[in-house]
Motif scaffolding. Structure first.
Motif, short mmCIF file in Angstrom:
data_model
loop_
_atom_site.label_atom_id
_atom_site.label_comp_id
_atom_site.label_asym_id
_atom_site.label_seq_id
_atom_site.Cartn_x
_atom_site.Cartn_y
_atom_site.Cartn_z
N GLN A 11 0.82 -1.22 0.00
CA GLN A 11 0.00 0.00 0.00
C GLN A 11 0.86 1.27 0.00
N ASN A 12 2.17 1.08 0.23
CA ASN A 12 3.07 2.23 0.14
C ASN A 12 3.77 2.34 -1.22
N ALA A 18 -0.60 7.17 -3.99
CA ALA A 18 -1.20 8.34 -4.64
C ALA A 18 -2.69 8.12 -4.88
N TYR A 19 -3.04 6.91 -5.26
CA TYR A 19 -4.45 6.58 -5.50
C TYR A 19 -5.25 6.70 -4.21
N ARG A 20 -4.70 6.17 -3.14
CA ARG A 20 -5.39 6.21 -1.84
C ARG A 20 -5.60 7.65 -1.40
N GLU A 21 -4.59 8.47 -1.62
CA GLU A 21 -4.71 9.89 -1.26
C GLU A 21 -5.75 10.58 -2.14
N ALA A 22 -5.80 10.18 -3.41
CA ALA A 22 -6.80 10.76 -4.32
C ALA A 22 -8.21 10.39 -3.87
N LYS B 68 -5.97 0.93 -12.90
CA LYS B 68 -5.17 0.24 -13.91
C LYS B 68 -3.67 0.46 -13.70
N THR B 69 -3.27 1.72 -13.61
CA THR B 69 -1.85 2.03 -13.47
C THR B 69 -1.32 1.46 -12.17
N GLU B 70 -2.13 1.51 -11.15
CA GLU B 70 -1.77 0.95 -9.85
C GLU B 70 -1.59 -0.58 -9.96
N PHE B 71 -2.48 -1.21 -10.72
CA PHE B 71 -2.37 -2.66 -10.96
C PHE B 71 -1.06 -2.96 -11.68
N TYR B 72 -0.77 -2.18 -12.70
CA TYR B 72 0.49 -2.37 -13.44
C TYR B 72 1.68 -2.27 -12.48
N SER B 73 1.69 -1.24 -11.64
CA SER B 73 2.85 -1.02 -10.78
C SER B 73 3.01 -2.14 -9.77
N ALA B 74 1.89 -2.75 -9.36
CA ALA B 74 1.96 -3.80 -8.34
C ALA B 74 2.26 -5.17 -8.93
N LYS B 168 -11.22 -1.02 0.48
CA LYS B 168 -11.85 -1.16 1.81
C LYS B 168 -10.79 -0.91 2.86
N ASN B 169 -11.22 -0.24 3.94
CA ASN B 169 -10.29 0.07 5.05
C ASN B 169 -9.03 0.77 4.52
N ASP B 170 -9.22 1.68 3.57
CA ASP B 170 -8.11 2.47 3.04
C ASP B 170 -7.07 1.62 2.31
N LYS B 171 -7.49 0.43 1.83
CA LYS B 171 -6.54 -0.42 1.10
C LYS B 171 -7.09 -0.74 -0.29
N LEU B 172 -6.21 -0.65 -1.28
CA LEU B 172 -6.58 -0.99 -2.65
C LEU B 172 -6.16 -2.44 -2.92
N THR B 173 -7.12 -3.27 -3.31
CA THR B 173 -6.82 -4.69 -3.57
C THR B 173 -7.48 -5.12 -4.88
N TYR B 174 -7.11 -6.31 -5.34
CA TYR B 174 -7.61 -6.79 -6.62
C TYR B 174 -8.02 -8.26 -6.55
N THR B 175 -9.03 -8.59 -7.33
CA THR B 175 -9.50 -9.97 -7.45
C THR B 175 -9.57 -10.34 -8.92
N ASN B 176 -9.03 -11.48 -9.27
CA ASN B 176 -9.12 -11.97 -10.64
C ASN B 176 -10.49 -12.61 -10.82
N ILE B 177 -11.21 -12.17 -11.84
CA ILE B 177 -12.50 -12.79 -12.17
C ILE B 177 -12.22 -13.75 -13.32
#
Lengths: 42, 206
Positions: A11-12, A18-22, B68-74, B168-177
């Motif tokens: 998450q860092n 940046a997304y979370r802050e947005a 999308k961009t966040e998914f790419y970076s992760a 959720k709870n300030d966390k970005l997560t992903y699920t494959n469908i």
């Protein structure tokens, strides 16, 4: 159909941080718009 | 003697990155520079398809601020592939890219990111530094879904990977469908179709 959760990303990670802050800023904007809209209605 | 340069990770091309290259750009003017940066990104993509070795070409797909961009970076940045990061908002744009990838003998993979909550996605869109008119949000969410369905129907040989982003709870997560049968993928995508007015209503219920 299968739903397969991916391992949660760091998450860092700069892009994710940046997304979370947005999201936080955006929710505030939405709240303010709603309050302004309600005030005008009154 | 030729020097061999080893590239570590994906070769990443994005419309948003191209904006940074244009003189006079600032995030508050993102919409003004979007068309020009999209053309620059397309040109760079065409060049890299010919000049770069990776066989796999990933086209990201999904409305603005889907993650999308966040998914790419992760999850994708370390892969030996070419990644084109855009919303893929039009069928014609997808057609041109898929044709170019096939012509050069590379493999297309569509990585679609769909948000589980359009209100959250809309909040991220409003809160980010790059500023666009709200119509851009509605257009890209409606358009990318339409493009995705078109690809699934007209190009059944093209691999499509669907990921749902959640927050959720300030966390970005992903699920494959995941779909074992292509027909089920199409049925799912048919249910994900919305026009711009419907996207606007889902993003910002009155």
């Amino acid at each position: 159909m299968k739903r397969i959760p991916l391992p949660p990303p760091d998450q860092n990670n700069p892009a994710i941080k940046a997304y979370r802050e947005a999201v936080k800023r955006g929710k505030k904007i939405v709240r303010e718009r709603k309050e302004n809209g309600e005030r005008k209605a009154q | 003697m030729l020097a061999r340069v080893l590239r570590m990770g994906a070769l990443y091309i994005s419309i948003d990155d191209q904006k940074e290259q244009i003189e006079g750009y600032s995030p508050s003017k993102a919409e003004e520079f979007h068309a020009t940066s999209a053309k620059l990104a397309d040109k760079l993509f065409a060049q890299k398809l010919k000049s770069e070795s990776p066989k796999e070409v990933i086209l990201l797909c999904g409305g603005s601020a889907s993650g999308k961009t966040e998914f790419y970076s992760a999850y994708l940045s370390h892969r030996d592939c070419i990644v084109f990061d855009s919303t893929l908002p039009t069928i014609e744009g997808a057609r041109i890219k898929l044709r170019a990838i096939k012509k050069i003998g590379k493999k297309s993979v569509i990585v679609a990111v769909l948000p589980d909550d359009l209100q959250r996605s809309f909040a991220a869109f409003l809160g980010r530094d790059r500023k666009f008119n709200e119509k851009h949000f509605y257009r890209t969410h409606a358009g990318s879904r339409r493009t995705l369905l078109w690809i699934a129907r007209e190009h059944p040989g093209v691999e499509i990977r669907i990921y749902e982003s959640s927050y959720k709870n300030d966390k970005l997560t992903y699920t494959n469908i995941f779909f074992e049968e292509h027909a089920r993928l199409i049925a799912y995508l048919e249910k994900q179709q919305y026009n711009e007015s419907e996207i606007a209503q889902l993003a910002s219920p009155s």
